[in-house]
Motif scaffolding. Structure first.
Motif, PDB file in Angstrom:
ATOM      1  N   ASP A 194      47.582  30.295  63.424  1.00  0.00           N
ATOM      2  CA  ASP A 194      47.772  30.078  61.998  1.00  0.00           C
ATOM      3  C   ASP A 194      46.565  29.412  61.348  1.00  0.00           C
ATOM      4  O   ASP A 194      46.633  28.947  60.218  1.00  0.00           O
ATOM      5  CB  ASP A 194      49.030  29.247  61.737  1.00  0.00           C
ATOM      6  CG  ASP A 194      48.944  27.836  62.325  1.00  0.00           C
ATOM      7  OD1 ASP A 194      47.970  27.547  63.050  1.00  0.00           O
ATOM      8  OD2 ASP A 194      49.863  27.027  62.059  1.00  0.00           O
ATOM      9  N   ALA A 195      45.425  29.386  62.058  1.00  0.00           N
ATOM     10  CA  ALA A 195      44.237  28.705  61.531  1.00  0.00           C
ATOM     11  C   ALA A 195      43.521  29.526  60.467  1.00  0.00           C
ATOM     12  O   ALA A 195      42.641  29.013  59.779  1.00  0.00           O
ATOM     13  CB  ALA A 195      43.267  28.384  62.665  1.00  0.00           C
ATOM     14  N   GLY A 196      43.885  30.779  60.302  1.00  0.00           N
ATOM     15  CA  GLY A 196      43.226  31.615  59.306  1.00  0.00           C
ATOM     16  C   GLY A 196      42.158  32.479  59.946  1.00  0.00           C
ATOM     17  O   GLY A 196      41.397  32.031  60.805  1.00  0.00           O
ATOM     18  N   LEU A 197      42.108  33.730  59.513  1.00  0.00           N
ATOM     19  CA  LEU A 197      41.164  34.692  60.081  1.00  0.00           C
ATOM     20  C   LEU A 197      39.775  34.488  59.495  1.00  0.00           C
ATOM     21  O   LEU A 197      39.589  34.546  58.282  1.00  0.00           O
ATOM     22  CB  LEU A 197      41.656  36.116  59.790  1.00  0.00           C
ATOM     23  CG  LEU A 197      40.855  37.264  60.399  1.00  0.00           C
ATOM     24  CD1 LEU A 197      40.929  37.223  61.920  1.00  0.00           C
ATOM     25  CD2 LEU A 197      41.381  38.602  59.880  1.00  0.00           C
ATOM     26  N   GLU A 198      38.804  34.243  60.366  1.00  0.00           N
ATOM     27  CA  GLU A 198      37.408  34.135  59.943  1.00  0.00           C
ATOM     28  C   GLU A 198      36.720  35.496  59.995  1.00  0.00           C
ATOM     29  O   GLU A 198      36.028  35.902  59.081  1.00  0.00           O
ATOM     30  CB  GLU A 198      36.664  33.149  60.843  1.00  0.00           C
ATOM     31  CG  GLU A 198      37.145  31.719  60.745  1.00  0.00           C
ATOM     32  CD  GLU A 198      36.767  31.078  59.424  1.00  0.00           C
ATOM     33  OE1 GLU A 198      35.572  31.022  59.112  1.00  0.00           O
ATOM     34  OE2 GLU A 198      37.683  30.639  58.701  1.00  0.00           O
ATOM     35  N   THR A 199      36.904  36.189  61.105  1.00  0.00           N
ATOM     36  CA  THR A 199      36.402  37.541  61.290  1.00  0.00           C
ATOM     37  C   THR A 199      37.152  38.139  62.462  1.00  0.00           C
ATOM     38  O   THR A 199      38.097  37.525  62.971  1.00  0.00           O
ATOM     39  CB  THR A 199      34.872  37.564  61.507  1.00  0.00           C
ATOM     40  OG1 THR A 199      34.411  38.926  61.530  1.00  0.00           O
ATOM     41  CG2 THR A 199      34.474  36.873  62.795  1.00  0.00           C
ATOM     42  N   GLU A 200      36.768  39.323  62.869  1.00  0.00           N
ATOM     43  CA  GLU A 200      37.415  39.968  64.004  1.00  0.00           C
ATOM     44  C   GLU A 200      36.370  40.428  65.013  1.00  0.00           C
ATOM     45  O   GLU A 200      35.248  40.773  64.645  1.00  0.00           O
ATOM     46  CB  GLU A 200      38.236  41.173  63.542  1.00  0.00           C
ATOM     47  CG  GLU A 200      39.448  40.806  62.702  1.00  0.00           C
ATOM     48  CD  GLU A 200      40.195  42.032  62.229  1.00  0.00           C
ATOM     49  OE1 GLU A 200      41.344  42.226  62.689  1.00  0.00           O
ATOM     50  OE2 GLU A 200      39.644  42.780  61.407  1.00  0.00           O
ATOM     51  N   ALA A 201      36.751  40.410  66.274  1.00  0.00           N
ATOM     52  CA  ALA A 201      35.950  41.009  67.335  1.00  0.00           C
ATOM     53  C   ALA A 201      36.655  42.283  67.766  1.00  0.00           C
ATOM     54  O   ALA A 201      37.891  42.349  67.758  1.00  0.00           O
ATOM     55  CB  ALA A 201      35.816  40.055  68.508  1.00  0.00           C
ATOM     56  N   VAL A 202      35.892  43.303  68.119  1.00  0.00           N
ATOM     57  CA  VAL A 202      36.488  44.577  68.523  1.00  0.00           C
ATOM     58  C   VAL A 202      35.995  44.968  69.904  1.00  0.00           C
ATOM     59  O   VAL A 202      35.051  44.395  70.449  1.00  0.00           O
ATOM     60  CB  VAL A 202      36.179  45.693  67.492  1.00  0.00           C
ATOM     61  CG1 VAL A 202      36.670  45.302  66.111  1.00  0.00           C
ATOM     62  CG2 VAL A 202      34.697  46.028  67.466  1.00  0.00           C
ATOM     63  N   MET A 203      36.678  45.944  70.456  1.00  0.00           N
ATOM     64  CA  MET A 203      36.380  46.424  71.801  1.00  0.00           C
ATOM     65  C   MET A 203      34.876  46.632  72.002  1.00  0.00           C
ATOM     66  O   MET A 203      34.206  47.284  71.192  1.00  0.00           O
ATOM     67  CB  MET A 203      37.097  47.742  72.048  1.00  0.00           C
ATOM     68  CG  MET A 203      36.819  48.389  73.393  1.00  0.00           C
ATOM     69  SD  MET A 203      37.727  47.666  74.749  1.00  0.00           S
ATOM     70  CE  MET A 203      39.347  48.437  74.514  1.00  0.00           C
ATOM     71  N   GLY A 204      34.359  46.020  73.060  1.00  0.00           N
ATOM     72  CA  GLY A 204      32.958  46.187  73.416  1.00  0.00           C
ATOM     73  C   GLY A 204      32.033  45.128  72.860  1.00  0.00           C
ATOM     74  O   GLY A 204      30.864  45.075  73.257  1.00  0.00           O
TER      75      GLY A 204
END
Length: 287
Positions: free
Chosen positions: A52-62
């Motif tokens: 619940d800390a809030g989305l900063e960014t996302e990492a994706v496969m690879g």
């Protein structure tokens, strides 16, 4: 020497820090980072070790990361492609792989076997990088498990130089703060994704992109061309031609195309104020 000017890019928290920062930042312990790789389709990177800390960014496969340590299911990491620091679910990480292919479809399903009639187990987003072990019929078998349709992939080093065209493919994608996949994008995530697929290294956030991308043009709306990058304080979009802007935005809650003049007037009145700069990427930017 690591730059401490941008906290988003500094691998340090009160409880743990990169050993190279010893004597420069205070932390309970200092560690040597370990190379890891993201082995799930997508994972949220948060500022604190909580969902619940809030989305900063996302990492994706690879995606390659530097791993500093884990606590209660969260790994403290730094993303290799843009230097962003935060916490990923520890289960999203695995050993370093050697991506051989990249996903070119907006989304492609993962299957437990090389058969489209099998129940899908997940999806891979545009730009995800995978390590192909072998091929069975029309499907690639992945080192991380599962099969993906081979026609939705290309060799990892193949580029998509028309980054404005890539953005057009993403029209209608819902707006998501911190989003970096074809299921949801924010303004700078859209720009970063499209430039990355063109072989152009791009920072994560709009202010970082404004400082680091291309050459500045006069701050007006005349003489623009396809691929020019338009910045507001906290917002960014790409020009499709001399008059049309494409951007992920909270007004449409989606990636949308609209006349630049209309966007400028609305944004000035309702949100980010006036255009702060316009930047043009040079032909050598992808080299």
């Amino acid at each position: 020497m690591l730059d401490l000017s941008d906290p988003r890019l500094v691998p340090a928290r009160p409880e743990i820090a990169d050993i190279r920062l010893q004597g420069r930042v205070d932390a309970a312990r200092y560690v040597v980072g370990e190379a890891r790789s993201v082995v799930v389709p997508a994972a949220p990177l948060t500022r604190a070790p909580r969902f619940d800390a809030g989305l900063e960014t996302e990492a994706v496969m690879g995606d390659a990361v530097t791993f500093y340590g884990a606590d209660e299911g969260f790994a403290f990491v730094q993303l290799a492609h843009d230097g962003y620091v935060g916490y990923l679910p520890e289960a999203a990480l695995g050993p370093v792989g050697g991506p051989t292919h990249r996903v070119t479809a907006l989304r492609s399903f993962l299957y437990p076997g090389p058969d489209l009639k099998l129940p899908a187990t997940g999806y891979l987003t545009l730009g995800a990088r995978v390590q192909v072990q072998d091929s069975v019929g029309d499907y690639h078998r992945l080192a991380t498990g599962g099969f993906v349709f081979a026609g939705h992939c290309t060799a990892a080093d193949v580029l998509e130089p028309d980054y404005a065209g890539t953005a057009e493919r993403l029209v209608g994608t819902p707006y998501l703060w911190g989003g970096r996949t074809s299921l949801g994008l924010d303004c700078s995530g859209l720009v970063q994704l499209c430039l990355t697929l063109a072989g152009i290294a791009a920072p994560r956030d709009a202010d970082q992109q404004e400082r680091g991308l291309g050459e500045p043009l006069a701050p007006d709306v005349d003489g623009l061309r396809r691929g020019d990058v338009v910045f507001w304080r906290g917002h960014v979009g790409l020009m499709l031609d001399a008059t049309r802007l494409i951007h992920a935005n909270g007004h449409h809650m989606a990636v949308a195309v609209e006349p630049l003049a209309e966007a400028v007037a609305r944004i000035r009145e309702k949100s980010f104020g006036p255009v702060t700069s316009i930047r043009r990427l040079t032909p050598s930017a992808a080299s």
